[in-house]
Design a protein around this motif. Structure first.
Motif, PDB file in Angstrom:
ATOM      1  N   ILE A  86       0.943  -1.363  -0.047  1.00 43.37           N
ATOM      2  CA  ILE A  86       0.086  -0.137   0.062  1.00 43.37           C
ATOM      3  C   ILE A  86       0.872   1.157   0.128  1.00 43.37           C
ATOM      4  N   ALA A  87       1.839   1.304   0.899  1.00 42.51           N
ATOM      5  CA  ALA A  87       2.731   2.285   0.951  1.00 42.51           C
ATOM      6  C   ALA A  87       3.772   2.705  -0.189  1.00 42.51           C
ATOM      7  N   MET A 123       2.495   1.753  -3.416  1.00 44.07           N
ATOM      8  CA  MET A 123       1.520   2.069  -4.367  1.00 44.07           C
ATOM      9  C   MET A 123       1.471   3.891  -4.454  1.00 44.07           C
ATOM     10  N   PHE A 124       1.823   4.328  -3.189  1.00 41.72           N
ATOM     11  CA  PHE A 124       1.484   5.859  -3.135  1.00 41.72           C
ATOM     12  C   PHE A 124       2.809   6.593  -3.048  1.00 41.72           C
ATOM     13  N   VAL A 125       3.735   5.877  -3.147  1.00 43.51           N
ATOM     14  CA  VAL A 125       5.012   6.339  -3.350  1.00 43.51           C
ATOM     15  C   VAL A 125       6.056   6.067  -4.432  1.00 43.51           C
ATOM     16  N   PRO A 126       6.571   6.967  -5.401  1.00 44.12           N
ATOM     17  CA  PRO A 126       6.906   6.469  -6.578  1.00 44.12           C
ATOM     18  C   PRO A 126       8.336   6.079  -6.110  1.00 44.12           C
ATOM     19  N   GLU A 127       8.823   4.923  -6.961  1.00 48.06           N
ATOM     20  CA  GLU A 127      10.137   4.486  -6.682  1.00 48.06           C
ATOM     21  C   GLU A 127      11.412   5.552  -6.449  1.00 48.06           C
ATOM     22  N   THR A 128      11.360   6.530  -7.273  1.00 50.40           N
ATOM     23  CA  THR A 128      12.303   7.641  -7.239  1.00 50.40           C
ATOM     24  C   THR A 128      12.385   8.619  -5.998  1.00 50.40           C
ATOM     25  N   LEU A 129      11.094   8.333  -5.302  1.00 52.45           N
ATOM     26  CA  LEU A 129      10.990   9.418  -4.270  1.00 52.45           C
ATOM     27  C   LEU A 129      10.925   8.760  -2.768  1.00 52.45           C
ATOM     28  N   ARG A 130      11.307   7.236  -2.767  1.00 53.08           N
ATOM     29  CA  ARG A 130      11.297   6.565  -1.706  1.00 53.08           C
ATOM     30  C   ARG A 130      12.148   6.873  -0.444  1.00 53.08           C
ATOM     31  N   SER A 131      12.953   7.886  -0.852  1.00 55.00           N
ATOM     32  CA  SER A 131      14.218   8.570   0.291  1.00 55.00           C
ATOM     33  C   SER A 131      13.539   9.948   0.582  1.00 55.00           C
ATOM     34  N   THR A 132      12.572  10.358   0.057  1.00 53.93           N
ATOM     35  CA  THR A 132      12.148  11.804   0.224  1.00 53.93           C
ATOM     36  C   THR A 132      10.985  11.818   1.224  1.00 53.93           C
ATOM     37  N   SER A 166       8.634  13.770   2.766  1.00 53.10           N
ATOM     38  CA  SER A 166       7.198  14.159   2.400  1.00 53.10           C
ATOM     39  C   SER A 166       6.462  13.026   1.761  1.00 53.10           C
ATOM     40  N   ALA A 167       7.184  12.345   0.529  1.00 58.19           N
ATOM     41  CA  ALA A 167       6.469  11.121  -0.086  1.00 58.19           C
ATOM     42  C   ALA A 167       6.474   9.977   0.805  1.00 58.19           C
ATOM     43  N   MET A 168       7.137   9.760   1.705  1.00 59.32           N
ATOM     44  CA  MET A 168       7.304   8.469   2.544  1.00 59.32           C
ATOM     45  C   MET A 168       5.938   8.754   3.577  1.00 59.32           C
ATOM     46  N   ILE A 169       5.927   9.953   4.134  1.00 61.46           N
ATOM     47  CA  ILE A 169       4.643  10.447   5.048  1.00 61.46           C
ATOM     48  C   ILE A 169       3.384  10.116   4.396  1.00 61.46           C
ATOM     49  N   HIS A 170       3.341  10.578   3.199  1.00 69.29           N
ATOM     50  CA  HIS A 170       2.041  10.431   2.350  1.00 69.29           C
ATOM     51  C   HIS A 170       1.721   8.938   2.039  1.00 69.29           C
ATOM     52  N   GLY A 171       2.609   8.078   1.828  1.00 65.19           N
ATOM     53  CA  GLY A 171       2.349   6.720   1.580  1.00 65.19           C
ATOM     54  C   GLY A 171       2.145   5.941   2.843  1.00 65.19           C
ATOM     55  N   VAL A 172       2.840   6.318   4.086  1.00 62.99           N
ATOM     56  CA  VAL A 172       2.505   5.764   5.054  1.00 62.99           C
ATOM     57  C   VAL A 172       1.257   6.147   5.698  1.00 62.99           C
TER      58      VAL A 172
END
Length: 475
Positions: free
Chosen positions: A420-421, A423-432, A434-440
């Motif tokens: 699920i996380a 799906m909402f976090v593009p692979e290129t942004l998985r160290s970002t 804000s993107a991680m917070i959104h996905g989690v």
């Protein structure tokens, strides 16, 4: 089948020391899981993978438990609880040593599978020994007592993991199991009663192959689904093959006098509700420990030590309030507790989606504390209701099924949370952050809804179900 018991100590001594002995095994498993969760970002960095890729390290262990737990009851009946329990602790300790020596993630996953083979025997055989030692009227109190020292693991694990990865090397998170395992081996041979059956049936080898391969294949598809390494045709094909294998096991079990898993126990309403409800509710709860370090460390920028401190209140609440769970069950009964508690848990999980940059630490800790209390109530209720209407001869089979389903749901829960996380976090942004917070956040919402939906399963229970354990009488 006649049961033979060889006591390692007088009866009163066994009743005093057995809960602590079983708790050593539970402590090892709970410490291993929680200490590793906190260390996930550090290990991922050391092995040059993303934190989300570490789900294979967590899922491989719980999947190994699910595959090998089904033979734990048969092995305990055949070789005796003492020998099997000791072998399990020894194998778990050896696996821990090899995990700490791993050089890459592939080797680490393989060693986690070995570690899981040992862990597969510890919890179900420990529970089976408890059920055979204590009468049903004392079971809730005995099980709750076992859970108190075992909850020290989740309380110490997060902060210990943070300290280790901050000041030492990540491999130490596995090495801490070694002295605990050695102490457990000594206690087993001194105090664990040796229950075994005089006549045991042959092991269902075909059933083990069908069930184990079906579950392993299903877990693999869930793990790689979000990575897009398989095409749609391959994914559908593997899911169909998994369903075919599990269906084949169901047909085989119905035609076998002594199947790997005695599915006939599901005719008992209390057993059916507790096991099925446990599976669906743990799908949501099982992924939460994996998400917390991602939110706190990657998303909010907390250090591993701070992340561990934020998780500690959950374990502290579970340990400190465990003693009142029997009283709650005695007053409200299993049906009311499980239906209401499951809905509350779903809401509490979704509330973690409101935690963002700027959220005060005291609020995060408070939410974790409240979640810990209701999680503890849920687990104690589900784990004891399993045995409400089970006979003494069925305890090993019941413990095997309950433990297998529990570990399957945790493995699928970790895979689902990661999927699920991702799906909402593009692979290129998985160290970002804000993107991680959104996905989690999205994962918390979906897992919370899944947990709430599982309350439907517990509505099958009647008001007086489980009264032989809780003491609740129908009025």
């Amino acid at each position: 089948m006649a049961t033979t018991t060889v006591s390692a100590a007088p009866g009163d001594t066994i009743k005093r020391l057995l809960p602590w002995l079983v708790a050593v095994a539970f402590f090892m498993q709970s410490l291993d899981t929680t200490i590793l969760n906190t260390a996930v970002p550090a290990i991922a960095e050391a092995m040059t993978v993303t934190p989300l890729d570490m789900k294979s390290v967590l899922a491989s262990y719980t999947l190994s438990l699910a595959v090998f737990i089904p033979i734990s009851g048969w092995m305990a009946d055949r070789f005796g609880t003492r020998a099997v329990f000791a072998s399990a602790i020894g194998l778990f300790t050896l696996g821990s040593l090899l995990c700490g020596l791993s050089m890459n993630i592939t080797m680490l996953v393989a060693c986690r599978v070995l570690q899981g083979m040992g862990g597969a025997m510890m919890v179900p055989v420990g529970r089976m020994t408890m059920v055979r030692t204590f009468p049903k009227s004392e079971l809730i109190r005995a099980m709750s007592f076992v859970s108190i020292p075992s909850l020290i693991g989740p309380m110490l694990g997060p902060i210990l993991g943070g300290l280790i990865v901050h000041y030492l090397h990540w491999s130490i998170v596995f090495f801490v199991n070694i002295p605990v395992g050695l102490a457990g081996l000594i206690l087993v041979y001194r105090f664990l009663p040796d229950y075994r059956e005089d006549n045991t049936h042959a092991l269902d080898i075909v059933g083990l192959i069908l069930f184990g391969s079906g579950v392993a294949l299903l877990s693999y598809v869930l793990e790689v689904f979000g990575q897009h390494t398989l095409g749609d045709v391959e994914t559908v094909g593997l899911l169909a093959l998994s369903a075919l294998l599990l269906t084949g096991y169901g047909i085989k079990a119905a035609q076998t006098p002594f199947p790997l898993l005695q599915l006939g126990l599901f005719r008992l309403r209390t057993f059916r509700a507790s096991v099925a409800g446990s599976f669906f509710s743990r799908l949501g709860l099982g992924g939460i420990p994996f998400l917390f370090p991602l939110l706190y460390q990657v998303g909010l920028g907390y250090s591993p030590i701070q992340s561990g401190l934020l998780v500690m209140p959950q374990a502290m609440a579970a340990m400190g309030l465990k003693v009142i769970v029997p009283k709650i069950l005695g007053v409200l009964g299993y049906r009311n507790v499980l239906v209401g508690n499951t809905i509350i848990l779903g809401v509490l999980i979704m509330l973690f989606a409101t935690i963002d940059v700027g959220t005060p630490a005291w609020r995060i800790a408070l939410q974790a504390f409240i979640l810990g209390f209701f999680t503890s109530t849920q687990y104690t209720s589900m784990n004891t209701l399993v045995y409400a209407d089970v006979s003494a001869q069925q305890t090993s089979a019941a413990s095997t099924i309950a433990s297998t389903v529990q570990q399957m749901s945790i493995s699928f829960g970790v895979a689902s949370a990661s999927l699920i996380a991702a799906m909402f976090v593009p692979e290129t942004l998985r160290s970002t952050p804000s993107a991680m917070i959104h996905g989690v956040h999205q994962a918390f919402i979906i897992l919370g809804l899944m947990t709430m939906a599982s309350s439907i399963v517990f509505m099958e229970l009647r008001q007086n179900d489980g009264g032989s354990i809780s003491g609740k009488k129908l009025v």
